[in-house]
Design a protein around this motif. Structure first.
Motif, PDB file in Angstrom:
ATOM      1  N   ASP A   1      28.503  86.495 115.539  1.00  0.00           N
ATOM      2  CA  ASP A   1      27.027  85.213 115.347  1.00  0.00           C
ATOM      3  C   ASP A   1      26.011  85.519 115.282  1.00  0.00           C
ATOM      4  OD1 ASP A   1      29.186  81.948 114.900  1.00  0.00           O
ATOM      5  OD2 ASP A   1      29.911  83.583 116.483  1.00  0.00           O
ATOM      6  N   TYR A   2      24.917  85.039 114.977  1.00  0.00           N
ATOM      7  CA  TYR A   2      23.271  85.788 114.389  1.00  0.00           C
ATOM      8  C   TYR A   2      23.103  84.085 114.560  1.00  0.00           C
ATOM      9  CZ  TYR A   2      25.990  89.583 113.149  1.00  0.00           C
ATOM     10  OH  TYR A   2      26.930  90.739 112.810  1.00  0.00           O
ATOM     11  N   ALA A   3      21.953  84.011 115.407  1.00  0.00           N
ATOM     12  CA  ALA A   3      20.845  82.765 115.187  1.00  0.00           C
ATOM     13  C   ALA A   3      20.437  83.433 113.941  1.00  0.00           C
ATOM     14  CB  ALA A   3      20.039  82.451 116.822  1.00  0.00           C
ATOM     15  N   PRO A   4      19.062  82.262 113.822  1.00  0.00           N
ATOM     16  CA  PRO A   4      18.429  82.700 113.056  1.00  0.00           C
ATOM     17  C   PRO A   4      17.275  84.080 113.869  1.00  0.00           C
ATOM     18  CG  PRO A   4      18.084  80.523 112.526  1.00  0.00           C
ATOM     19  CD  PRO A   4      19.312  80.950 113.727  1.00  0.00           C
ATOM     20  N   LEU A   5      17.185  84.902 113.084  1.00  0.00           N
ATOM     21  CA  LEU A   5      16.357  85.881 113.360  1.00  0.00           C
ATOM     22  C   LEU A   5      16.759  86.548 114.843  1.00  0.00           C
ATOM     23  CD1 LEU A   5      12.668  84.933 113.051  1.00  0.00           C
ATOM     24  CD2 LEU A   5      13.655  86.553 111.364  1.00  0.00           C
ATOM     25  N   GLY A   6      18.496  86.723 114.922  1.00  0.00           N
ATOM     26  CA  GLY A   6      19.253  87.151 115.879  1.00  0.00           C
ATOM     27  C   GLY A   6      19.722  87.782 115.412  1.00  0.00           C
ATOM     28  N   GLU A   7      19.843  89.235 116.325  1.00  0.00           N
ATOM     29  CA  GLU A   7      20.112  90.003 115.961  1.00  0.00           C
ATOM     30  C   GLU A   7      21.910  91.174 117.058  1.00  0.00           C
ATOM     31  OE1 GLU A   7      18.276  93.815 116.430  1.00  0.00           O
ATOM     32  OE2 GLU A   7      17.250  93.871 118.531  1.00  0.00           O
ATOM     33  N   ASN A   8      22.343  92.549 116.798  1.00  0.00           N
ATOM     34  CA  ASN A   8      23.705  92.243 117.156  1.00  0.00           C
ATOM     35  C   ASN A   8      22.534  93.735 117.799  1.00  0.00           C
ATOM     36  OD1 ASN A   8      25.589  93.019 119.007  1.00  0.00           O
ATOM     37  ND2 ASN A   8      27.107  93.522 117.189  1.00  0.00           N
ATOM     38  N   PRO A   9      21.917  93.994 118.650  1.00  0.00           N
ATOM     39  CA  PRO A   9      21.516  95.167 119.050  1.00  0.00           C
ATOM     40  C   PRO A   9      22.009  96.688 119.387  1.00  0.00           C
ATOM     41  CG  PRO A   9      21.338  93.458 120.511  1.00  0.00           C
ATOM     42  CD  PRO A   9      22.016  92.933 120.409  1.00  0.00           C
TER      43      PRO A   9
ATOM     44  N   THR B   1      32.464  92.791 107.469  1.00  0.00           N
ATOM     45  CA  THR B   1      32.475  91.461 106.272  1.00  0.00           C
ATOM     46  C   THR B   1      31.404  90.518 106.102  1.00  0.00           C
ATOM     47  OG1 THR B   1      35.200  91.585 105.364  1.00  0.00           O
ATOM     48  CG2 THR B   1      33.203  90.442 104.435  1.00  0.00           C
ATOM     49  N   VAL B   2      30.518  90.267 105.950  1.00  0.00           N
ATOM     50  CA  VAL B   2      29.564  88.918 106.054  1.00  0.00           C
ATOM     51  C   VAL B   2      30.097  87.983 105.735  1.00  0.00           C
ATOM     52  CG1 VAL B   2      27.405  87.773 106.004  1.00  0.00           C
ATOM     53  CG2 VAL B   2      27.652  90.146 105.951  1.00  0.00           C
ATOM     54  N   LEU B   3      30.036  86.268 106.448  1.00  0.00           N
ATOM     55  CA  LEU B   3      30.832  85.377 105.887  1.00  0.00           C
ATOM     56  C   LEU B   3      29.734  84.172 105.820  1.00  0.00           C
ATOM     57  CD1 LEU B   3      33.544  85.167 108.924  1.00  0.00           C
ATOM     58  CD2 LEU B   3      34.088  85.941 106.197  1.00  0.00           C
ATOM     59  N   GLU B   4      29.101  84.347 106.666  1.00  0.00           N
ATOM     60  CA  GLU B   4      27.972  83.447 105.431  1.00  0.00           C
ATOM     61  C   GLU B   4      26.436  83.984 106.436  1.00  0.00           C
ATOM     62  OE1 GLU B   4      28.606  80.655 104.724  1.00  0.00           O
ATOM     63  OE2 GLU B   4      30.655  80.026 105.111  1.00  0.00           O
ATOM     64  N   GLY B   5      25.264  83.411 105.421  1.00  0.00           N
ATOM     65  CA  GLY B   5      24.252  84.054 105.831  1.00  0.00           C
ATOM     66  C   GLY B   5      23.721  85.829 104.777  1.00  0.00           C
ATOM     67  N   ALA B   6      23.240  86.028 105.188  1.00  0.00           N
ATOM     68  CA  ALA B   6      22.398  87.621 105.039  1.00  0.00           C
ATOM     69  C   ALA B   6      22.472  88.656 106.135  1.00  0.00           C
ATOM     70  CB  ALA B   6      21.232  87.084 104.210  1.00  0.00           C
ATOM     71  N   LEU B   7      22.645  90.016 106.401  1.00  0.00           N
ATOM     72  CA  LEU B   7      22.365  90.531 107.368  1.00  0.00           C
ATOM     73  C   LEU B   7      21.479  91.407 107.360  1.00  0.00           C
ATOM     74  CD1 LEU B   7      25.954  90.671 109.036  1.00  0.00           C
ATOM     75  CD2 LEU B   7      23.171  89.584 110.024  1.00  0.00           C
TER      76      LEU B   7
ATOM     77  N   PHE C   1      20.652  92.237 111.401  1.00  0.00           N
ATOM     78  CA  PHE C   1      20.267  91.620 112.007  1.00  0.00           C
ATOM     79  C   PHE C   1      20.058  90.582 111.397  1.00  0.00           C
ATOM     80  CE2 PHE C   1      15.541  90.965 111.223  1.00  0.00           C
ATOM     81  CZ  PHE C   1      15.305  89.977 112.103  1.00  0.00           C
ATOM     82  N   ASN C   2      19.614  89.414 111.606  1.00  0.00           N
ATOM     83  CA  ASN C   2      20.058  87.936 110.867  1.00  0.00           C
ATOM     84  C   ASN C   2      18.694  87.837 110.460  1.00  0.00           C
ATOM     85  OD1 ASN C   2      19.783  86.180 109.179  1.00  0.00           O
ATOM     86  ND2 ASN C   2      20.743  84.667 110.845  1.00  0.00           N
ATOM     87  N   PRO C   3      17.341  88.360 108.683  1.00  0.00           N
ATOM     88  CA  PRO C   3      16.152  88.393 108.436  1.00  0.00           C
ATOM     89  C   PRO C   3      15.683  86.743 108.307  1.00  0.00           C
ATOM     90  CG  PRO C   3      17.780  89.164 106.689  1.00  0.00           C
ATOM     91  CD  PRO C   3      18.914  89.058 107.705  1.00  0.00           C
ATOM     92  N   CYS C   4      16.901  85.969 107.823  1.00  0.00           N
ATOM     93  CA  CYS C   4      16.873  84.917 107.959  1.00  0.00           C
ATOM     94  C   CYS C   4      16.042  84.254 109.018  1.00  0.00           C
ATOM     95  CB  CYS C   4      17.563  83.814 107.559  1.00  0.00           C
ATOM     96  SG  CYS C   4      18.788  84.821 105.926  1.00  0.00           S
ATOM     97  N   PRO C   5      14.929  83.414 108.592  1.00  0.00           N
ATOM     98  CA  PRO C   5      13.668  82.443 110.163  1.00  0.00           C
ATOM     99  C   PRO C   5      14.328  81.325 109.767  1.00  0.00           C
ATOM    100  CG  PRO C   5      12.877  82.643 108.142  1.00  0.00           C
ATOM    101  CD  PRO C   5      13.912  83.516 107.437  1.00  0.00           C
ATOM    102  N   ASN C   6      15.982  80.795 109.337  1.00  0.00           N
ATOM    103  CA  ASN C   6      15.890  79.147 109.069  1.00  0.00           C
ATOM    104  C   ASN C   6      17.251  79.141 109.099  1.00  0.00           C
ATOM    105  OD1 ASN C   6      15.253  79.397 106.896  1.00  0.00           O
ATOM    106  ND2 ASN C   6      14.094  78.139 106.125  1.00  0.00           N
ATOM    107  N   LYS C   7      18.294  80.037 108.870  1.00  0.00           N
ATOM    108  CA  LYS C   7      19.709  80.258 108.605  1.00  0.00           C
ATOM    109  C   LYS C   7      20.300  80.576 109.180  1.00  0.00           C
ATOM    110  CE  LYS C   7      23.103  79.944 104.515  1.00  0.00           C
ATOM    111  NZ  LYS C   7      23.600  80.318 103.175  1.00  0.00           N
ATOM    112  N   PRO C   8      21.193  80.905 110.516  1.00  0.00           N
ATOM    113  CA  PRO C   8      22.202  81.483 110.503  1.00  0.00           C
ATOM    114  C   PRO C   8      23.067  82.192 110.214  1.00  0.00           C
ATOM    115  CG  PRO C   8      23.090  78.938 110.653  1.00  0.00           C
ATOM    116  CD  PRO C   8      21.875  78.756 110.263  1.00  0.00           C
ATOM    117  N   ALA C   9      23.933  82.863 110.197  1.00  0.00           N
ATOM    118  CA  ALA C   9      24.750  84.479 110.295  1.00  0.00           C
ATOM    119  C   ALA C   9      26.100  84.729 110.897  1.00  0.00           C
ATOM    120  CB  ALA C   9      24.044  85.284 108.998  1.00  0.00           C
ATOM    121  N   VAL C  10      26.879  84.959 110.089  1.00  0.00           N
ATOM    122  CA  VAL C  10      28.505  85.210 110.753  1.00  0.00           C
ATOM    123  C   VAL C  10      28.627  86.017 109.808  1.00  0.00           C
ATOM    124  CG1 VAL C  10      30.831  84.078 111.620  1.00  0.00           C
ATOM    125  CG2 VAL C  10      28.919  82.437 111.289  1.00  0.00           C
ATOM    126  N   ALA C  11      29.566  87.139 110.648  1.00  0.00           N
ATOM    127  CA  ALA C  11      30.126  88.189 110.028  1.00  0.00           C
ATOM    128  C   ALA C  11      31.599  88.107 110.699  1.00  0.00           C
ATOM    129  CB  ALA C  11      29.095  89.226 110.684  1.00  0.00           C
TER     130      ALA C  11
END
Length: 224
Positions: free
Chosen positions: A99-107, A119-125, A160-170
């Protein structure tokens, strides 16, 4: 002639070593992990097949539920491996939800024992990996929902989730029952005991005060 035999033997030894440089292939239908056995082996001792049940291959992981990403890096990795599902022992596979918060990353990190397919399930990475020395070539890609990307075994990679207002899931599969994770910053600046500041200052070409400041930070673990 003797030299040819020596070279052939060396080649065969190298090929054999490469063939076993991953999780070993199972020699029976399954080897459910006996995590309470005092015997230490590469993996886990097999539980007696007579007492194995369907529950040994099951975990109510609820991987459809969002995870908490309120940490410094803004991500949460939920790993399902042989420690969580004993039936995975010797089968050479595990799975993660990230799970990635908006602008969150897996370092930036590595898996020393596994290739990863994500595989990206939601959002963009925005994802990438770096090849080994001396090239250190960076491969990157912007992924949208449904896109797939592969990180080769052992190489440093990130998401890295580049979206400032939307979470992402992979979700990702890894080619080991215990892939291991080495998060670069945590390992270098958060080791216990700490690595000498003389060593790190020379390695990173920075002042010792910079190293000491980095070592004083709280290097949060986003794995669970």
């Amino acid at each position: 002639m003797a030299t040819s035999y020596i070279l052939l033997a060396a080649l065969l030894a190298l090929v054999s070593w490469q063939a076993v440089a991953s999780d070993p292939s199972p020699l029976q239908d399954f080897c459910v992990a006996d995590k309470y056995s005092p015997v230490l082996v590469n993996g886990f001792v097999c539980k007696d097949p007579k007492i194995v049940s369907a529950d040994d291959f099951f975990m109510a992981a609820n991987l459809d539920k969002p995870r908490d990403t309120t940490n410094k890096v803004g991500s949460n990795v939920t790993l399902i491996n042989a420690m969580k599902i004993p039936g995975l022992n010797t089968l050479g596979i595990s799975i993660v939800r990230i799970d990635y918060a908006p602008l969150g990353e897996n370092p930036p990190h590595t898996h020393p024992r596994a290739t990863e397919i994500l595989t990206v399930l939601e959002g963009a990475l925005y994802v990438g990996f770096v090849t080994s020395n001396p090239e250190n070539k960076l491969f990157t890609k912007k992924l949208e929902k449904g896109d797939v990307f592969v990180f080769p075994v052992g190489l440093i990679h990130f998401q890295f989730n580049p979206c400032p207002n939307k979470p992402a899931v992979a979700i990702a599969a890894l080619s080991s029952q215990n892939p291991g994770t080495i998060t670069i910053a945590n390992a270098v600046f958060g080791s216990k005991p700490p690595i000498s500041d003389d060593v790190l200052a020379k390695a990173f070409q920075v002042e010792k005060n910079t190293v000491k400041w980095l070592q004083a930070q709280f290097w949060e673990d986003n794995q669970n």
